[in-house]
Enzyme design. Structure first.
Site, PDB file in Angstrom:
ATOM      1  CB  ALA A  10       9.384  -1.616  -2.633  1.00  0.00           C
ATOM      2  CB  SER A  19       4.862   1.403  -1.554  1.00  0.00           C
ATOM      3  OG  SER A  19       4.547   2.599  -2.155  1.00  0.00           O
ATOM      4  CG  ASP A  30      11.377   3.960   4.070  1.00  0.00           C
ATOM      5  OD1 ASP A  30      11.778   3.859   5.274  1.00  0.00           O
ATOM      6  OD2 ASP A  30      10.350   4.180   3.365  1.00  0.00           O
ATOM      7  N   PRO A  88       0.881  -1.334   0.078  1.00  0.00           N
ATOM      8  CG  PRO A  88      -0.294  -1.449   2.015  1.00  0.00           C
ATOM      9  CD  PRO A  88       0.665  -2.190   1.262  1.00  0.00           C
ATOM     10  CB  VAL A  89       1.058   4.326  -2.240  1.00  0.00           C
ATOM     11  CG1 VAL A  89       1.483   3.398  -3.319  1.00  0.00           C
ATOM     12  CG2 VAL A  89      -0.643   4.594  -2.235  1.00  0.00           C
TER      13      VAL A  89
HETATM   14  O1  PMV Z   1       8.581   5.740   5.219  1.00  0.00           O
HETATM   15  P1  PMV Z   1       8.063   5.562   6.406  1.00  0.00           P
HETATM   16  O2  PMV Z   1       6.863   6.322   6.554  1.00  0.00           O
HETATM   17  O3  PMV Z   1       8.041   4.315   7.073  1.00  0.00           O
HETATM   18  O4  PMV Z   1       8.544   6.396   7.529  1.00  0.00           O
HETATM   19  C1  PMV Z   1      10.151   6.740   7.529  1.00  0.00           C
HETATM   20  C2  PMV Z   1      10.682   6.911   8.942  1.00  0.00           C
HETATM   21  C3  PMV Z   1      10.977   8.188   9.222  1.00  0.00           C
HETATM   22  O5  PMV Z   1      11.913   8.131  10.501  1.00  0.00           O
HETATM   23  C4  PMV Z   1       9.707   8.771   9.666  1.00  0.00           C
HETATM   24  C5  PMV Z   1      11.755   9.109   8.213  1.00  0.00           C
HETATM   25  C6  PMV Z   1      12.979   8.757   8.018  1.00  0.00           C
HETATM   26  O6  PMV Z   1      13.365   9.238   6.803  1.00  0.00           O
HETATM   27  O7  PMV Z   1      13.487   8.097   8.583  1.00  0.00           O
END
Ligand code: PMV
Length: 309
Positions: free
Chosen positions: A107, A104, A148, A97-98
């Protein structure tokens, strides 16, 4: 001949937001959801993109240059000085899910980069894919920590500190996480920007909040490595309180977190950017289904049970 690549979703177990300020965070891949890309040669001129999930069927040049998919393709072709542009068919699909904290965007970037790299015979090591994906994340997310793209690229549990080489961690004994999606899409850029405003207004206070989050992430890693996963529940609860203090929770997230705890989860917290997106709960494996049911009844649009091992 077509070339394909796939990349998993991810969740952050501990340390979101504080990770942007140099504190450690823990994240794991979630292989039940994934982005898949297929690149093949084409007899028609141009680079054609088919992404049925987002109803996109178009030629690259019709997209604005800052479109997430266009920016990956343009940057890739530029990096490797591919000229003239080849005729390609690119098929993209994703079950992630976006804008929900499951990674997402990262990925899709990683799978697309690897499929292009393979089809165009421009081999890339994981570090190169990761660095490339981080540059793309920066184009779209302001000041991302890089967590991420790192966990999605390596598809392994990651102990992440911004700017430092990747460190994976061992899982001493397998444990179960229930992931509940509020169904509310919330751009991470906004919650990260709001936390920055708080930090700018009172540096000292927020540095100490981030320190506490960092300590939680360190302790969590030790417990995971030594197989004492039951202790993570309390740490999740503490981390959630600190995220609430950062104003990145929401009534919907709090409702799912409470529902999970009432149904017997050992702890629960929001995961990712917050304000919407996902929460996670630590459960004894025999309670996973009943916690999942309670989260659904409390409004979750989708629930995933995942084993961390
Ligand atoms: O991409 P998300 O929503 O899983 O969040 C990233 C995590 C944060 O710490 C909020 C931002 C980051 O760049 O690390």
């Amino acid at each position: 001949m077509s070339h394909t690549a796939s990349a998993p979703g991810k969740i952050i177990l501990f340390g979101e937001h504080a990770v942007v300020y140099g504190r450690p965070a823990l994240a794991i891949p979630v292989t039940q959801v994934h982005a898949d890309v297929q690149v093949s040669g084409s007899s028609r001129a141009g680079i054609w993109i088919q992404a049925p999930d987002v109803n996109l069927h178009t030629e690259l040049n019709t997209l604005p240059s800052d479109h997430p998919l266009a920016s990956v393709i343009h940057n890739f072709l530029f990096l490797f000085r591919v000229s003239p542009f080849p005729n390609l068919e690119i098929r993209i699909s994703s079950t992630i899910p976006v804008a929900s904290g499951l990674g997402s965007g990262a990925a899709v970037t990683v799978a697309l980069t690897r499929a292009l790299s393979s089809f165009l015979s421009r081999p890339m090591a994981d570090e190169e894919v990761n660095a490339f994906a981080y540059e793309i994340e920066k184009l779209h997310h302001g000041t991302p920590s890089g967590i991420d793209n790192t966990v999605v690229t390596y598809a392994k549990p990651v102990y992440f500190i911004k700017g430092q080489p990747i460190e994976t961690f061992k899982v001493g004994a397998a444990f179960t996480i229930v992931i509940g999606d509020t169904g509310i899409s919330a751009p991470t850029k906004e919650s990260v920007g709001d936390v920055r405003k708080l930090w700018e207004a009172d540096n000292g206070k927020w540095e100490s909040v981030f320190d506490r989050v960092g300590k939680i992430a360190e302790e969590a890693r030790k417990n995971i490595e030594s197989g004492k996963w039951e202790l993570l529940g309390e740490l999740m609860d503490q981390n959630h309180l600190l995220l609430q203090e950062m104003t990145v929770s929401s009534p919907e997230l709090d409702r799912l977190v409470s529902a999970a705890r009432s149904a017997g989860a050992l702890g629960a917290k929001l995961s990712g950017g917050g304000r919407g997106g996902n929460m996670i709960a630590l459960v004894n494996v025999n309670l996973a289904e009943s916690v999942a049911k309670s989260i659904r009844e409390a409004g979750a649009q989708r629930v995933i049970i995942t084993q961390v091992s």
